[in-house]
Design a protein around this motif. Structure first.
Motif, PDB file in Angstrom:
ATOM      1  N   PRO A 345       0.819  -1.214   0.000  1.00  0.00           N
ATOM      2  CA  PRO A 345       0.000   0.000   0.000  1.00  0.00           C
ATOM      3  C   PRO A 345       0.854   1.266   0.000  1.00  0.00           C
ATOM      4  O   PRO A 345       2.024   1.240   0.364  1.00  0.00           O
ATOM      5  N   LEU A 346       0.245   2.364  -0.428  1.00  0.00           N
ATOM      6  CA  LEU A 346       0.894   3.671  -0.356  1.00  0.00           C
ATOM      7  C   LEU A 346       0.601   4.263   1.022  1.00  0.00           C
ATOM      8  O   LEU A 346      -0.556   4.525   1.351  1.00  0.00           O
ATOM      9  N   PRO A 347       1.623   4.448   1.868  1.00  0.00           N
ATOM     10  CA  PRO A 347       1.389   4.910   3.245  1.00  0.00           C
ATOM     11  C   PRO A 347       0.554   6.189   3.305  1.00  0.00           C
ATOM     12  O   PRO A 347       0.779   7.131   2.537  1.00  0.00           O
ATOM     13  N   LEU A 348      -0.416   6.180   4.211  1.00  0.00           N
ATOM     14  CA  LEU A 348      -1.309   7.304   4.502  1.00  0.00           C
ATOM     15  C   LEU A 348      -2.226   7.658   3.334  1.00  0.00           C
ATOM     16  O   LEU A 348      -2.957   8.645   3.394  1.00  0.00           O
ATOM     17  N   PHE A 349      -2.207   6.872   2.254  1.00  0.00           N
ATOM     18  CA  PHE A 349      -3.110   7.064   1.116  1.00  0.00           C
ATOM     19  C   PHE A 349      -4.071   5.882   0.987  1.00  0.00           C
ATOM     20  O   PHE A 349      -5.278   6.066   0.951  1.00  0.00           O
ATOM     21  N   SER A 350      -3.502   4.682   0.864  1.00  0.00           N
ATOM     22  CA  SER A 350      -4.300   3.499   0.561  1.00  0.00           C
ATOM     23  C   SER A 350      -5.301   3.195   1.672  1.00  0.00           C
ATOM     24  O   SER A 350      -5.006   3.391   2.865  1.00  0.00           O
ATOM     25  N   HIS A 351      -6.476   2.686   1.258  1.00  0.00           N
ATOM     26  CA  HIS A 351      -7.471   2.277   2.240  1.00  0.00           C
ATOM     27  C   HIS A 351      -6.971   1.059   3.014  1.00  0.00           C
ATOM     28  O   HIS A 351      -6.375   0.140   2.461  1.00  0.00           O
ATOM     29  N   GLY A 352      -7.220   1.064   4.299  1.00  0.00           N
ATOM     30  CA  GLY A 352      -6.834  -0.041   5.171  1.00  0.00           C
ATOM     31  C   GLY A 352      -6.538   0.473   6.557  1.00  0.00           C
ATOM     32  O   GLY A 352      -5.648   1.316   6.743  1.00  0.00           O
ATOM     33  N   GLY A 353      -7.296  -0.017   7.531  1.00  0.00           N
ATOM     34  CA  GLY A 353      -7.117   0.465   8.899  1.00  0.00           C
ATOM     35  C   GLY A 353      -5.740   0.166   9.449  1.00  0.00           C
ATOM     36  O   GLY A 353      -5.090   1.033  10.055  1.00  0.00           O
ATOM     37  N   SER A 354      -5.260  -1.067   9.250  1.00  0.00           N
ATOM     38  CA  SER A 354      -3.944  -1.438   9.779  1.00  0.00           C
ATOM     39  C   SER A 354      -2.845  -0.616   9.128  1.00  0.00           C
ATOM     40  O   SER A 354      -1.881  -0.208   9.778  1.00  0.00           O
ATOM     41  N   SER A 355      -2.993  -0.343   7.832  1.00  0.00           N
ATOM     42  CA  SER A 355      -1.975   0.399   7.099  1.00  0.00           C
ATOM     43  C   SER A 355      -1.866   1.841   7.587  1.00  0.00           C
ATOM     44  O   SER A 355      -0.768   2.339   7.856  1.00  0.00           O
ATOM     45  N   ILE A 356      -2.998   2.527   7.708  1.00  0.00           N
ATOM     46  CA  ILE A 356      -2.937   3.933   8.115  1.00  0.00           C
ATOM     47  C   ILE A 356      -2.548   4.058   9.585  1.00  0.00           C
ATOM     48  O   ILE A 356      -1.837   4.987   9.982  1.00  0.00           O
ATOM     49  N   LEU A 357      -2.967   3.094  10.404  1.00  0.00           N
ATOM     50  CA  LEU A 357      -2.572   3.104  11.806  1.00  0.00           C
ATOM     51  C   LEU A 357      -1.067   2.900  11.939  1.00  0.00           C
ATOM     52  O   LEU A 357      -0.383   3.639  12.667  1.00  0.00           O
ATOM     53  N   ALA A 358      -0.526   1.910  11.206  1.00  0.00           N
ATOM     54  CA  ALA A 358       0.916   1.659  11.249  1.00  0.00           C
ATOM     55  C   ALA A 358       1.693   2.847  10.703  1.00  0.00           C
ATOM     56  O   ALA A 358       2.761   3.200  11.221  1.00  0.00           O
ATOM     57  N   GLY A 359       1.169   3.477   9.642  1.00  0.00           N
ATOM     58  CA  GLY A 359       1.849   4.635   9.073  1.00  0.00           C
ATOM     59  C   GLY A 359       1.950   5.792  10.038  1.00  0.00           C
ATOM     60  O   GLY A 359       3.005   6.437  10.159  1.00  0.00           O
ATOM     61  N   LEU A 360       0.875   6.085  10.750  1.00  0.00           N
ATOM     62  CA  LEU A 360       0.893   7.200  11.701  1.00  0.00           C
ATOM     63  C   LEU A 360       1.733   6.870  12.932  1.00  0.00           C
ATOM     64  O   LEU A 360       2.389   7.748  13.503  1.00  0.00           O
ATOM     65  N   ILE A 361       1.734   5.608  13.357  1.00  0.00           N
ATOM     66  CA  ILE A 361       2.608   5.209  14.468  1.00  0.00           C
ATOM     67  C   ILE A 361       4.067   5.372  14.060  1.00  0.00           C
ATOM     68  O   ILE A 361       4.888   5.905  14.822  1.00  0.00           O
ATOM     69  N   THR A 362       4.405   4.939  12.852  1.00  0.00           N
ATOM     70  CA  THR A 362       5.776   5.060  12.359  1.00  0.00           C
ATOM     71  C   THR A 362       6.181   6.527  12.255  1.00  0.00           C
ATOM     72  O   THR A 362       7.300   6.909  12.631  1.00  0.00           O
TER      73      THR A 362
END
Length: 374
Positions: A345-362
């Motif tokens: 996925p594209l961080p902070l763009f792509s749909h996905g709860g785990s992805s956007i959560l991990a991106g903001l934590i990182t």
């Protein structure tokens, strides 16, 4: 899992130095831009599937709110407080990755079992949530490599390898690659002996080759990458539609919300291929703007790494940059046909709860590293 014997680095005179402020604002700009694009890219398909064009957008907003809460908490907490606990969390994350292979727990989509249904919480993607844990634990292991006893070093190298194999088994070659490259870059930054780095790189390449040779759909993706137009209605369809979207954007784009390819021509347009919709709607100018944002983000991250007095903090910044910027470039490489198609996925763009959560934590860990630098 670990004890801290070295004194903490002296805090900066300004707890919110220029790098930390810039990284914070750039992260928020990146997030807002991503949410706007998700709204545009997902509305038609959400309307068709659920009858509510805002379905995916509303879900993303909820996860983004949770992620922002984590982001704000992480920028306030010294990184050294995480090191005694992150080993346990990392082991839990690895266990969840392997749990996706358990019938009844793993959820299969698009020929892969990457998601986990624990019944009591929404479906999650453990490999995404594992990323910030790998950064923290990798920083502790590699940052104090020569202080740890040999058995401890070997143990964690085996655990990291076991984590990567678990992601590869889903199968998820793209995420395995970005996780492996991130750990390798952190080890290189820490000054791990060259023989060890070359040996692990060789094993990683071997594992990737074995995975491609043993998975028919991965072989087809490689062939489609080499000649997408040769089978434009088959395995090359995804990439061809992506290239058509990007090419039709021209210099200035068709305008926000006016993409044609997202109207059921381009598959998974609101997840892995959302950048194709962005390029169609904002054109070359918008694409260069986003690449400029990534470049500025990278330069700030490098500056943070250069200012860090403590190696473990420098490695946190290195790992966060790899996951945020490196994964973004990998995603853009896939949708533009520079790299074979992988599910990254594209961080902070792509749909996905785990992805956007991990991106903001990182991102929160990176901003915290910036606050502790200097």
């Amino acid at each position: 899992m670990a004890t801290i014997s070295e004194p903490a680095a002296k805090p900066s005179r300004d707890p919110w130095n220029a790098e930390a402020r810039w990284l914070r604002w750039l992260t928020l700009i990146w997030l807002v831009l991503g949410l706007l694009m998700l709204f545009s890219a997902s509305y038609p398909v959400a309307q068709r599937i659920t009858g509510d064009g805002l379905y995916f957008f509303k879900r993303q907003l909820l996860w983004a709110g949770l992620g922002l809460g984590c982001f704000w908490a992480l920028v306030q907490i010294p990184l050294r407080r995480w090191f005694p606990w992150v080993g346990i969390l990392c082991l839990l994350g690895v266990g969840l990755v392997w749990a996706t292979q358990v019938p009844g727990l793993g959820v299969s989509r698009l020929e892969a079992s990457r998601w986990l249904d624990l019944k009591v919480i929404p479906v999650i993607q453990p490999s995404e949530l594992l990323k910030p844990l790998l950064v923290l634990q990798g920083s502790w292991i590699f940052g104090r490599w020569f202080h740890h006893p040999p058995w401890f070093r070997i143990l964690w190298v085996v655990i990291f390898a076991f984590a990567l194999l678990g992601i590869l088994a889903q199968p998820n070659l793209g995420t395995t690659a970005i996780c492996g490259l991130t750990l390798w870059a952190m080890a290189w930054t820490a000054g791990i002996p060259a023989f060890t780095l070359l040996a692990t790189a060789g094993l990683g390449i071997l594992a990737a080759v074995v995975s491609i040779l043993s998975k028919d759909y991965q072989r087809r993706r490689i062939l489609a990458f080499l000649d997408p137009w040769g089978n434009a209605q088959g395995d090359g369809y995804q990439l061809v539609q992506s290239l058509l979207a990007i090419g039709s954007g021209g210099l200035w784009g068709k305008g926000y919300g006016l993409s044609q390819q997202k109207l059921f021509y381009l598959p998974i347009q609101y997840t892995d291929f959302i950048f194709s919709v962005y390029a169609e709607e904002f054109g070359l100018a918008g694409s260069l703007f986003f690449l400029g944002l990534l470049t500025f983000y990278t330069l700030l991250g490098w500056r943070v790494m250069g200012r860090c007095r403590e190696l473990t903090i420098r490695l946190v910044a290195c790992g966060c940059l790899m996951f945020l910027v490196g994964q973004s470039l990998m995603n853009i490489g896939v949708v533009t046909g520079v790299l074979p198609t992988t599910g990254v996925p594209l961080p902070l763009f792509s749909h996905g709860g785990s992805s956007i959560l991990a991106g903001l934590i990182t991102a929160g860990l990176l901003v915290r590293a910036a606050r502790e630098a200097g």
